[in-house]
Design a protein around this motif. Structure first.
Motif, PDB file in Angstrom:
ATOM      1  N   LYS A 184       0.721  -1.353   0.293  1.00  0.00           N
ATOM      2  CA  LYS A 184      -0.581  -0.048  -0.070  1.00  0.00           C
ATOM      3  C   LYS A 184       0.812   0.942   0.335  1.00  0.00           C
ATOM      4  O   LYS A 184       1.540   1.182   0.651  1.00  0.00           O
ATOM      5  N   ARG A 185       0.603   1.934  -1.123  1.00  0.00           N
ATOM      6  CA  ARG A 185       0.622   3.562  -1.123  1.00  0.00           C
ATOM      7  C   ARG A 185       0.615   4.943  -0.619  1.00  0.00           C
ATOM      8  O   ARG A 185      -0.829   4.518  -1.432  1.00  0.00           O
ATOM      9  N   LYS A 186       0.610   5.728  -0.724  1.00  0.00           N
ATOM     10  CA  LYS A 186       0.068   6.407  -0.666  1.00  0.00           C
ATOM     11  C   LYS A 186       0.753   7.516  -2.131  1.00  0.00           C
ATOM     12  O   LYS A 186       1.758   8.168  -2.160  1.00  0.00           O
ATOM     13  N   LEU A 187      -0.448   7.896  -3.599  1.00  0.00           N
ATOM     14  CA  LEU A 187       0.110   8.789  -4.752  1.00  0.00           C
ATOM     15  C   LEU A 187      -0.899   9.400  -4.838  1.00  0.00           C
ATOM     16  O   LEU A 187      -1.965   9.047  -4.798  1.00  0.00           O
ATOM     17  N   ASN A 188      -0.797  10.766  -5.616  1.00  0.00           N
ATOM     18  CA  ASN A 188      -1.159  11.160  -6.356  1.00  0.00           C
ATOM     19  C   ASN A 188      -1.836  11.004  -7.788  1.00  0.00           C
ATOM     20  O   ASN A 188      -0.884  10.234  -8.759  1.00  0.00           O
ATOM     21  N   GLN A 189      -2.766  10.695  -7.703  1.00  0.00           N
ATOM     22  CA  GLN A 189      -3.626  10.029  -9.088  1.00  0.00           C
ATOM     23  C   GLN A 189      -5.144  10.211  -9.329  1.00  0.00           C
ATOM     24  O   GLN A 189      -5.224  11.260  -8.853  1.00  0.00           O
ATOM     25  N   TRP A 190      -5.052  10.204 -10.956  1.00  0.00           N
ATOM     26  CA  TRP A 190      -6.125  10.049 -11.736  1.00  0.00           C
ATOM     27  C   TRP A 190      -7.135   9.773 -11.844  1.00  0.00           C
ATOM     28  O   TRP A 190      -6.694   8.300 -11.610  1.00  0.00           O
ATOM     29  N   PHE A 191      -8.209   9.867 -11.438  1.00  0.00           N
ATOM     30  CA  PHE A 191      -9.399   8.922 -11.579  1.00  0.00           C
ATOM     31  C   PHE A 191     -10.571   9.544 -11.566  1.00  0.00           C
ATOM     32  O   PHE A 191     -10.856  11.104 -12.422  1.00  0.00           O
TER      33      PHE A 191
END
Length: 829
Positions: A184-191
């Motif tokens: 599990k990581r935290k990243l800036n993602q497009w949704f």
């Protein structure tokens, strides 16, 4: 009598179809339109037997509908982006594009070798800028409409492929391609805001009456609409926690509260507690999918606070738990161990109370025993004012009290999450966004599309080559002109397959599709593919179509009117004495060919490279021809079930093709008539048509076997000649090469592929004779074939004259005669 030369005929007629563009469709055709589509393949380099079965089914339907006078769109393309191409680049030192296009050429030749009636003029590959540039334009349209956004989120990170995975791409806690344990990581993602359409997607399932029930249920469960309650617990340190529960009726059975590792309460605890911090880190190494969470060991870390029960005032312990997701509900739950298996496993591990609050039949004891939670219906017990109520009534009562007293409210939640489409890899559609320190997120101007991938990339180290490319990502901001950076994430390949069927229908150069042209073909009348795509691809395609409707690009809600999920092709598995898997060609008569040693024959399983139980279609087609291969794919099993490959099966199909040729090649003028054969012919025409339309190909095959046998037994006659001539058209959708060869030899006009389906004389569909069962004292003693609709007294007279009846009665008259017209006679002696 000549033998049918399949290889010569296959090549000849495939060339004719190509030269004449037989299967290229016209948008302006006055004929009624029908869109038949099989899920397009990933260009791995070789087609497999699953492809052969899938595309043969679609091909039979497409050819049949053409013969019925329809303009049939039956296209083919390539789902060409994805990790395998990058893996090949790393392993073989070849560019992903080169590898992909080589594979496309090889697979296209293999598909053509099977004679599929495909409109190759509409061929597309999702890795072609001419395709993905339009996808980028659609992405920007959705972005402008507020259906695309970017945020930091917890993601499934594959440490080997170095990319984010969707929940559905995590199998047993591992990446679906690499097999590496997922982190599990935290990243800036497009949704993409698929949740905005959750209600529509759920309600729309009711209209899909030509979809398998199991697929609709899988989507319904994945969307996961739950009516429940959000309720507040006061904490002993003066704080507050909101929990969500789908079973507020069980509130008197709550024995703990649990929060997700990312919950603010957990994060606050970790700031001053090294053990809590370590536990949170451990949670991040665990599974992220619902399925993984269900199967992993339930672990918790007890915090130094308690939660006050809103009714009893009891102090409930509060845990950080690895099975609670921040993305679901409020990121906090109340644990009711007796009536939730996950909570029960947790309670047993940490010796927490397990009070029963729903009766299991007559069992109402206050302490729940056993290790299997009771989740069924029942009456509430041990629950004060709820006692005696059924579950639904108790839910409503708790919600009403919570709302009246201000500590809770009824609410609806969804299992469905917004679709994270960012992938940290090269071989995918570049996301058309530029990041500017001054302007923020800036869409690429449409005039600058497509944003193409750079060719000069390297794969010598893990990670995204776009990130480390020396120049590609460095651009000027379209808004202010200052230095800026391209988005280096590429789109999830499921975006590519979420609209390809629209591009097949309309392919203008200056825009993704023409609205009127696309709507003339859509929705796809019959879509065919594997059930493994029930959630991912099919749900995403339904969302994408609705999103395009939302922004006015398309006035279609559901992309696929009919869906058929075919079974897999299976084969025995073989193991050598040292445990090695052996391929079928390495085995003969239970012996390993190379060593002469006995082998172990294992289970019949889905063909897979890992177990080496695959059969390459190419040598099969080379040996037996395309028609025999197609016939076997259709004949041995209902199409929705698995088909076991066997040498005997393909050889039997080849023999049948030769039987057909003997009939076609041996026809001669003859006088006379054969009413029974004519009736059989017309029943077959109607029956095969109905079976093909219902995709029950094995039933159609069985009817054709019967007709061929009837023709073979028939004496020379005009009716026999008519049956043979008509048979050519009936088998044409299934065995098109031999049908074209016979059609030409018989002087048929044009191509049989363009011929009409034979007309049916409906008067001949009703049998004029029936078989009557003759019983004596309830036991079957004889049968008679009599005219349909015969009078009762005539039936009785015929029954009394039946040889076996005469022998049994020995001249005595029966005491009673029961006649059921057209079915049976029962004589009571």
């Amino acid at each position: 009598m000549s033998r049918f030369n399949a290889l010569k005929a296959d090549a000849a007629w495939q060339q004719v179809w190509d030269d004449r563009q037989t299967f290229a469709v016209r948008d302006d055709s006055p004929r009624p339109k029908s869109y038949v589509l099989e899920m397009f393949p990933y260009p791995s380099g070789k087609i497999h037997m699953g492809h052969v079965r899938n595309y043969t089914m679609g091909d039979v339907l497409a050819r049949f509908r053409r013969m019925q006078g329809m303009e049939v769109l039956h296209p083919m393309g390539w789902d060409a982006f994805g990790m395998p191409a990058e893996n090949a680049a790393m392993e073989k030192g070849v560019h992903p594009g080169e590898w992909t296009y080589q594979n496309i050429a090889a697979m296209k030749a293999q598909l053509k070798r099977l004679g599929f009636a495909l409109d190759w003029s509409r061929e597309l590959a999702t890795c072609d800028p001419a395709y993905y540039g339009h996808e980028q334009a659609l992405f920007l349209d959705l972005h402008a409409a507020g259906l695309v956004y970017r945020r930091e989120s917890a993601v499934n990170w594959d440490p080997v492929d170095m990319t984010v995975l969707a929940n559905e791409q995590v199998i047993d806690g591992r990446g679906w391609r690499s097999g590496a344990p997922v982190e599990k990581r935290k990243l800036n993602q497009w949704f993409l805001r698929i949740t905005d359409f959750a209600d529509e997607l759920l309600a729309g399932l009711d209209s899909l009456d030509k979809w398998p029930d199991k697929v609709r249920l899988m989507q319904e469960n994945w969307i996961g609409k739950s009516r429940g309650m959000q309720l507040g617990f006061t904490l002993s340190d003066g704080g507050h926690v909101e929990v969500f529960s789908t079973r507020p009726d069980t509130i008197f059975g709550a024995s703990f509260v649990a929060v997700a590792a990312d919950h603010p309460i957990a994060q606050a605890a970790a700031a001053g507690d090294a053990a809590a911090e370590a536990f949170i880190a451990q949670c991040k190494r665990g599974g992220t999918t619902a399925a993984e969470i269900e199967t992993q060991e339930k672990l918790g870390y007890r915090l130094g606070v308690t939660a006050r029960h809103p009714f009893t005032g009891a102090a409930l312990p509060v845990f950080i738990a690895n099975f609670v997701l921040m993305e679901y509900g409020t990121g906090a739950v109340m644990g009711v161990p007796a009536h939730d298996q996950r909570d029960l496993d947790f309670a047993r591990k940490y010796a927490l109370p397990v009070p029963r609050v729903v009766a299991d039949g007559e069992r109402t004891d206050a302490v729940f025993e056993g290790d299997e939670a009771y989740t069924g219906a029942g009456r509430l017990v041990n629950s004060q004012f709820l006692d005696g109520l059924d579950v639904d009534t108790a839910k409503s009562e708790v919600i009403a009290r919570g709302e009246a007293e201000g500590w809770g409210r009824g609410t609806t939640v969804w299992r469905l999450r917004d679709w994270g489409v960012s992938r940290q890899r090269y071989w995918g559609t570049p996301i058309p966004i530029i990041h500017c320190d001054a302007c923020g997120v800036v869409p690429v101007p449409k005039a600058q599309l497509p944003v193409t991938l750079p060719e000069d990339v390297t794969f010598d180290i893990p990670g995204n080559p776009l990130d480390r490319h020396p120049s590609w990502k460095h651009v000027d901001c379209p808004a202010c002109g200052k230095p800026a950076r391209r988005e280096t994430d590429t789109l999830d390949t499921f975006v590519d397959s979420s609209w390809y069927f629209i591009r097949f229908a309309s392919q203008p150069a200056d825009r993704p599709f023409d609205k009127a042209a696309a709507e003339a073909w859509l929705p796809v009348a019959q879509y065919i593919g594997g059930v493994e795509h029930a959630i991912l691809h099919l749900l995403y395609a339904r969302f994408w179509t609705r999103a395009l409707r939302h922004i006015g690009k398309l006035d279609v809600a559901e992309p696929f009117a009919g869906l058929f999920t075919q079974g897999m092709v299976t084969h025995e598995t073989y193991k050598a004495q040292d445990g090695r898997w052996l391929a079928p060609e390495e085995v003969r008569d239970g012996i390993e060919v190379a060593s002469g040693a006995p082998i172990t024959i294992g289970r019949v399983e889905k063909m897979s490279k890992s177990k080496k139980n695959t059969v390459d279609p190419a040598p099969i087609v080379d040996q037996y021809g395309a028609d025999a291969t197609r016939w076997f794919m259709l004949s041995d099993s209902p199409p929705e079930r698995d088909l076991q490959w066997s040498e005997a099966g393909i050889e039997g199909a080849w023999r049948f093709v030769q039987r057909l040729w003997r009939l076609f090649d041996g026809n001669a003028p003859a006088a006379g008539d054969d009413a029974a054969l004519t009736r059989k012919l017309h029943q077959t025409i109607a029956g095969v048509a109905a079976d093909i339309e219902a995709l029950q190909f094995n039933k159609a095959v069985a009817k054709l076997y019967e007709l061929v046998a009837a023709i073979e037994k028939a004496a020379p006659s005009a009716a026999r000649n008519e049956a043979v001539a008509t048979l050519v058209r009936i088998v044409a959708p299934m065995t098109p090469h031999i049908a074209e060869e016979a059609w030409a030899a018989m002087g048929g006009e044009g191509l049989v592929a363009d011929a009409a389906w034979p007309d049916v004389d409906t008067a001949l569909l009703v049998e004029d004779e029936v078989t009557i069962a003759i019983q004596v004292n309830g036991k079957l003693r004889d049968t008679l074939v009599l005219p349909r609709g015969m009078a009762k007294d005539a039936i009785e007279a015929a029954a009394l004259g039946a040889p076996n009846v005469v022998r049994i009665l020995e001249g005595r008259a029966p005491r009673k005669v029961i006649v059921v017209p057209d079915r049976l006679v029962n004589l009571v002696a």
